[in-house]
Scaffold this motif. Structure first.
Motif, short mmCIF file in Angstrom:
data_model
loop_
_atom_site.label_atom_id
_atom_site.label_comp_id
_atom_site.label_asym_id
_atom_site.label_seq_id
_atom_site.Cartn_x
_atom_site.Cartn_y
_atom_site.Cartn_z
N PHE A 217 12.67 -60.45 48.10
CA PHE A 217 12.36 -60.26 46.68
C PHE A 217 12.25 -58.78 46.31
CE2 PHE A 217 10.58 -64.31 48.13
CZ PHE A 217 11.41 -65.15 47.40
N LEU A 218 11.93 -57.96 47.29
CA LEU A 218 11.88 -56.52 47.09
C LEU A 218 12.61 -55.90 48.28
CD1 LEU A 218 10.54 -54.28 45.24
CD2 LEU A 218 8.82 -54.09 47.05
N PRO A 219 13.95 -55.84 48.21
CA PRO A 219 14.71 -55.34 49.36
C PRO A 219 14.34 -53.88 49.69
CG PRO A 219 16.15 -56.31 47.69
CD PRO A 219 14.81 -56.21 47.08
N ASP A 220 14.52 -53.50 50.95
CA ASP A 220 14.16 -52.12 51.30
C ASP A 220 15.03 -51.12 50.54
OD1 ASP A 220 16.41 -52.81 52.74
OD2 ASP A 220 15.84 -51.72 54.54
N GLN A 221 16.19 -51.57 50.09
CA GLN A 221 17.08 -50.73 49.26
C GLN A 221 17.78 -51.65 48.29
OE1 GLN A 221 19.94 -48.01 50.38
NE2 GLN A 221 19.09 -47.62 52.40
N GLU A 222 17.77 -51.36 47.03
CA GLU A 222 18.54 -52.18 46.10
C GLU A 222 19.07 -51.33 44.97
OE1 GLU A 222 16.45 -55.10 43.58
OE2 GLU A 222 14.58 -54.12 44.14
N GLU A 223 20.24 -51.68 44.50
CA GLU A 223 20.80 -50.99 43.34
C GLU A 223 20.27 -51.67 42.08
OE1 GLU A 223 25.13 -49.94 43.01
OE2 GLU A 223 24.97 -51.19 41.21
N LEU A 224 19.71 -50.87 41.18
CA LEU A 224 19.22 -51.45 39.92
C LEU A 224 20.38 -51.52 38.92
CD1 LEU A 224 15.72 -49.73 39.60
CD2 LEU A 224 16.33 -51.82 40.82
N PHE A 225 21.01 -50.38 38.70
CA PHE A 225 22.18 -50.32 37.83
C PHE A 225 23.00 -49.13 38.27
CE2 PHE A 225 18.36 -48.57 35.85
CZ PHE A 225 18.69 -47.25 35.69
N ASP B 59 29.82 -41.72 34.04
CA ASP B 59 28.85 -41.67 32.94
C ASP B 59 28.72 -42.97 32.15
OD1 ASP B 59 28.20 -39.18 33.58
OD2 ASP B 59 28.52 -38.32 31.59
N LYS B 60 29.56 -43.96 32.45
CA LYS B 60 29.42 -45.20 31.69
C LYS B 60 28.47 -46.12 32.45
CE LYS B 60 32.32 -48.89 29.78
NZ LYS B 60 31.33 -49.87 30.07
N LEU B 61 27.48 -46.62 31.73
CA LEU B 61 26.45 -47.45 32.36
C LEU B 61 27.01 -48.82 32.73
CD1 LEU B 61 23.35 -47.84 32.96
CD2 LEU B 61 23.25 -48.90 30.70
N ILE B 62 26.73 -49.24 33.96
CA ILE B 62 27.12 -50.60 34.37
C ILE B 62 25.84 -51.35 34.72
CG2 ILE B 62 28.50 -51.97 35.97
CD1 ILE B 62 30.12 -49.29 36.40
N LYS B 63 25.52 -52.31 33.88
CA LYS B 63 24.30 -53.10 34.09
C LYS B 63 24.67 -54.41 34.75
CE LYS B 63 21.15 -54.00 30.88
NZ LYS B 63 20.46 -54.05 29.57
N PRO B 64 23.97 -54.77 35.79
CA PRO B 64 24.29 -56.04 36.43
C PRO B 64 23.84 -57.21 35.55
CG PRO B 64 22.28 -55.14 37.36
CD PRO B 64 22.79 -54.12 36.39
N ASP B 65 24.54 -58.33 35.66
CA ASP B 65 24.10 -59.53 34.96
C ASP B 65 23.06 -60.22 35.86
OD1 ASP B 65 23.68 -61.89 33.76
OD2 ASP B 65 25.79 -62.45 33.56
N LEU B 66 21.79 -60.00 35.53
CA LEU B 66 20.73 -60.46 36.42
C LEU B 66 20.66 -61.98 36.51
CD1 LEU B 66 17.90 -57.89 35.58
CD2 LEU B 66 19.32 -57.98 37.62
N ASP C 251 9.12 -56.78 35.81
CA ASP C 251 10.25 -56.14 36.48
C ASP C 251 11.44 -57.10 36.51
OD1 ASP C 251 10.54 -53.83 39.01
OD2 ASP C 251 12.03 -55.41 38.76
N PRO C 252 12.45 -56.84 35.70
CA PRO C 252 13.55 -57.81 35.59
C PRO C 252 14.30 -58.02 36.90
CG PRO C 252 14.06 -55.77 34.40
CD PRO C 252 12.63 -55.68 34.82
N TYR C 253 14.34 -57.00 37.77
CA TYR C 253 15.09 -57.12 39.02
C TYR C 253 14.37 -58.04 39.99
CZ TYR C 253 17.37 -53.26 36.79
OH TYR C 253 18.01 -52.49 35.87
N TYR C 254 13.06 -57.88 40.05
CA TYR C 254 12.25 -58.76 40.90
C TYR C 254 12.31 -60.18 40.36
CZ TYR C 254 8.13 -60.82 43.11
OH TYR C 254 7.29 -61.65 43.80
N LEU C 255 12.09 -60.31 39.05
CA LEU C 255 12.02 -61.65 38.47
C LEU C 255 13.33 -62.41 38.64
CD1 LEU C 255 9.93 -61.05 35.24
CD2 LEU C 255 9.19 -61.99 37.43
N ALA C 256 14.46 -61.69 38.55
CA ALA C 256 15.75 -62.37 38.73
C ALA C 256 15.82 -63.00 40.12
CB ALA C 256 16.90 -61.39 38.53
N LYS C 257 15.32 -62.27 41.11
CA LYS C 257 15.36 -62.81 42.48
C LYS C 257 14.40 -63.98 42.63
CE LYS C 257 16.35 -58.30 44.48
NZ LYS C 257 16.27 -57.68 43.18
N ARG C 258 13.28 -63.89 41.97
CA ARG C 258 12.30 -64.99 42.04
C ARG C 258 12.83 -66.22 41.30
NH1 ARG C 258 9.06 -67.24 43.74
NH2 ARG C 258 6.96 -67.04 42.93
N GLU C 259 13.35 -65.97 40.08
CA GLU C 259 13.78 -67.11 39.27
C GLU C 259 15.00 -67.80 39.87
OE1 GLU C 259 14.06 -65.34 35.39
OE2 GLU C 259 11.86 -65.25 35.27
#
Ligand SMILES: Cc1cc2nc3c(=O)[nH]c(=O)nc-3n(C[C@H](O)[C@H](O)[C@H](O)COP(=O)(O)OP(=O)(O)OC[C@H]3O[C@@H](n4cnc5c(N)ncnc54)[C@H](O)[C@@H]3O)c2cc1C
Ligand code: SF4
Ligand code: SF4
Ligand code: FES
Lengths: 281, 328
Positions: B55-63, B68-75, B104-112
């Motif tokens: 749920f909280l990896p030792d390393q994770e990419e958030l975005f 310069d163009k933002l790439i947001k993951p589809d959580l 924290d949307p990144y954590y919650l996505a893994k939980r949900e």
């Protein structure tokens, strides 16, 4: 759900050198709708970054009543990211998250409305926002405002070019420099040789005031002690602190001091907070 | 319920999720990805490593940014993992993470998108020795730990099944299991109020900065940080930008460690948490003062992993007992 780590893009619209190693950046959100709605409290900070180089905490030092038009930050070059920031050009894009933290107390609610702003070293940056706010809101018309700045070398004293404007707006200015080579004055204020506590002698300062201060870690204890000796009440002394920060929202733990987070519960604290948490300073 | 039905459940779960479960290899019980469900260990012993990585990896990419163009993951598309066979202590730690990362949307996505299957086979034999905080009977504790499905194993090796969420019920029914008890999660704090030992320790730890106990252990602690890495409740992190190929930059979240020198270092070199003694105090204080003050639950679930990994044998229970004694 809001992503607390996702920054906005801001454009550098103006850069002004404010000391040998520091610059003032005027920033605008690329998205003008975001800018129009933007608001912050004086003394709050933002996480400002360069894509690829990370982010760092910087106080927002423009007057808060201009927040729908622009923000300003002062960057003192001290390391990797701040060097890159200082080397940036007008038109460059930075990342911006925040405002974070509590900010200075509302001037209109102070028990003692006269104020003394004390800034050591790069602490002038966070104080500068409050000064701009005092000038822009005409607070100085009704109340005494004193600004005391200390620097180790005169070359590193920030905002010397703005000090004349401060003085023109009835702000009383005191300056100390640790290693002063020759007698000099800035904005007609004679520079005192020595540390900042030397500016705190009984005759020059208005003791019926609230104090806001920022400076290097070693400054807080002696200055607070001196203020207490002069009869200032603990509840009238506020200070803003610096710690290593990443999240800005009280999660990552880097800025924790006992039960408080400097990023979330601070960065501004009151001397009374030291009763429960003497480790803050 | 017999083990073969539980195996069917595991097979059903494995169809939808990547299963991570305790696996016994030689003498080590390790949580890892499981391909063959026969390898899953149902002893409910505390594994050497934790489930926190899921749920909280030792390393994770958030975005990331590309030129310069933002790439947001589809959580919503984050592939869910099943944490299978989490013991009660690790579930308590997960409950704390749920509070800490509630926004924290990144954590919650893994939980949900993930699934949590708890397990217990009664209190461990060394229960009394390991007890830091009150560890009630399973029945009393179930309402106060998060899970989707919980398996309670009796001495005969039979299982009683509980569901703790709509997701859990759906999975159970999908696996053909209709006999289970519903548990309604009632928050981490028990009806009697916050943990008594926790409340007692809070002021003791908070006020212990000058206690010689810290000097004693600081003399032997190497500040290696293994305790923090091994701890299921340690979650501090750094954020950093990492450059990749083709002009991409990722914003990464990586585990922090309060024993490492850079943890509190600011420009110019000043470290606010500097000496080994300060580091130890900071670590204990986070668990026994800051977390209880903030979330009303202990920041330690008494799993003793910190003791097991410590190269110099610092025992958290002994340290707390000494602090308490010095206070009496
Ligand atoms: C609330 C707050 C307000 C601040 N306001 C200002 C300001 O208005 N103007 C200004 O010039 N500086 C300000 N600072 C300090 C500024 O954040 C640091 O100088 C900056 O982070 C240094 O980064 P660097 O990469 O140049 O330094 P390096 O020493 O190269 O940094 C290396 C690493 O240390 C971290 N780091 C180092 N110092 C700090 C620090 N003080 N806080 C957080 N992380 C740090 C960086 O994140 C980086 O990962 C403020 C700091 C805080 C906490
Ligand atoms: S594992 Fe032991 S030696 Fe290493 S930092 Fe933790 S207490 Fe110190
Ligand atoms: S016993 Fe040690 S490893 Fe386990 S939760 Fe407490 S501090 Fe963490
Ligand atoms: S910066 Fe993360 S807790 Fe303060």
């Amino acid at each position: 759900m809001i992503d607390p780590y996702l920054p906005q893009r801001v454009k550098i619209v103006k850069i002004k050198a404010v000391a040998d190693d520091a610059a003032l950046f005027t920033l605008q959100f690329e998205d003008s709708k975001v800018q129009k709605k933007y608001a912050f409290i004086q003394g709050q900070f933002a996480m400002v970054g360069i894509i690829g180089a990370g982010e760092c905490a910087l106080d927002i030092c423009s007057p808060s009543d201009k927040s729908s038009k622009y923000m300003q930050v002062t960057v003192k070059q001290v390391g990797f990211l701040t060097k890159k920031l200082v080397d940036s050009k007008v038109g460059d894009i930075l990342t911006f998250r925040g405002p974070f933290g509590n900010g200075w107390p509302n001037l209109n609610k102070l028990a003692k409305p006269n104020i003394i702003l004390i800034a050591g070293g790069s602490g002038v940056a966070p104080i500068r926002g409050e000064i701009e706010h005092i000038i822009s809101s005409k607070y100085f018309k009704e109340n005494t405002v004193q600004v005391l700045c200390g620097s180790n070398e005169i070359e590193y004293l920030m905002y010397q070019d703005e000090m004349a404007n401060w003085v023109n707006n009835d702000i009383r200015l005191g300056i100390s420099v640790d290693r002063l080579k020759r007698a000099t004055a800035v904005a007609n204020a004679k520079v005192v040789k020595g540390v900042i506590t030397q500016l705190l002698n009984g005759d020059n300062i208005d003791k019926d005031s609230t104090v806001f201060m920022v400076g290097p870690p070693a400054m807080y204890k002696p200055v607070i002690k001196k203020l207490q000796e002069l009869g200032f009440a603990d509840e009238d002394i506020y200070f803003s602190l610096e710690r290593r920060m990443y999240c800005g929202i009280g999660v990552c733990q880097h800025c924790a001091v006992n039960d408080v987070y400097i990023c979330k519960d601070g960065p501004v604290f009151n001397v009374n907070d030291l009763i429960n948490n003497p480790d803050l300073i | 319920m017999l083990k073969n039905e539980i195996d069917k459940l595991a097979i059903y779960i494995a169809k939808q999720y990547d299963i991570y479960a305790p696996v016994l290899s030689k003498d080590e019980l390790i949580v890892k990805g499981v391909n063959n469900i026969d390898n899953i260990d149902y002893s409910s012993r505390i594994p050497d490593n934790t489930f926190k990585q899921l749920f909280l990896p030792d390393q994770e990419e958030l975005f990331s940014w590309k030129k310069d163009k933002l790439i947001k993951p589809d959580l919503s598309k984050v592939k869910g993992k099943a944490a299978y066979g989490m013991n009660v202590l690790d579930l308590k730690a997960l409950g704390l993470f749920d509070l800490v990362f509630t926004n924290d949307p990144y954590y919650l996505a893994k939980r949900e998108n993930g699934l949590v299957v708890g397990i217990s086979s009664g209190a461990p034999a060394d229960y009394e020795e390991y007890k830091i905080f009150s560890m009630d009977k399973v029945e009393n504790v179930l309402e106060h730990i998060p899970f989707d499905i919980f398996l309670e194993k009796n001495k005969e090796g039979e299982f009683k099944v509980y569901s703790g969420s709509a997701k859990g019920r759906k999975v159970l029914r999908g696996a053909g299991i209709d006999v289970f008890e519903n548990i309604q999660f009632a928050g981490l704090i028990q009806e009697e109020g916050p943990d008594q030992r926790m409340l007692k320790l809070m002021p003791i730890v908070k006020g212990s900065e000058d206690n010689p106990v810290w000097d004693e252990i600081a003399k032997i602690c190497t500040a290696c940080g293994k305790c923090s890495t091994a701890c299921p409740t340690c979650f501090c992190f750094d954020l950093l930008d990492e450059a990749g190929a083709d002009n991409t930059v990722s914003k990464k979240r990586v585990w922090g460690n309060c024993f490492y020198p850079e943890f509190s270092q600011v420009a110019g070199g000043k470290k606010f948490v500097d000496t080994v003694k300060q580091k130890l105090f900071f670590w204990y204080e986070h668990k026994f003062s800051r977390t209880p003050a903030e979330y009303k639950v202990p920041g330690c679930v008494s799993c003793m992993r910190c003791f097991k990994v410590c190269p110099v044998g610092i025992n958290i229970i002994e340290v707390l007992n000494k602090l308490e004694k010095k206070n009496d």
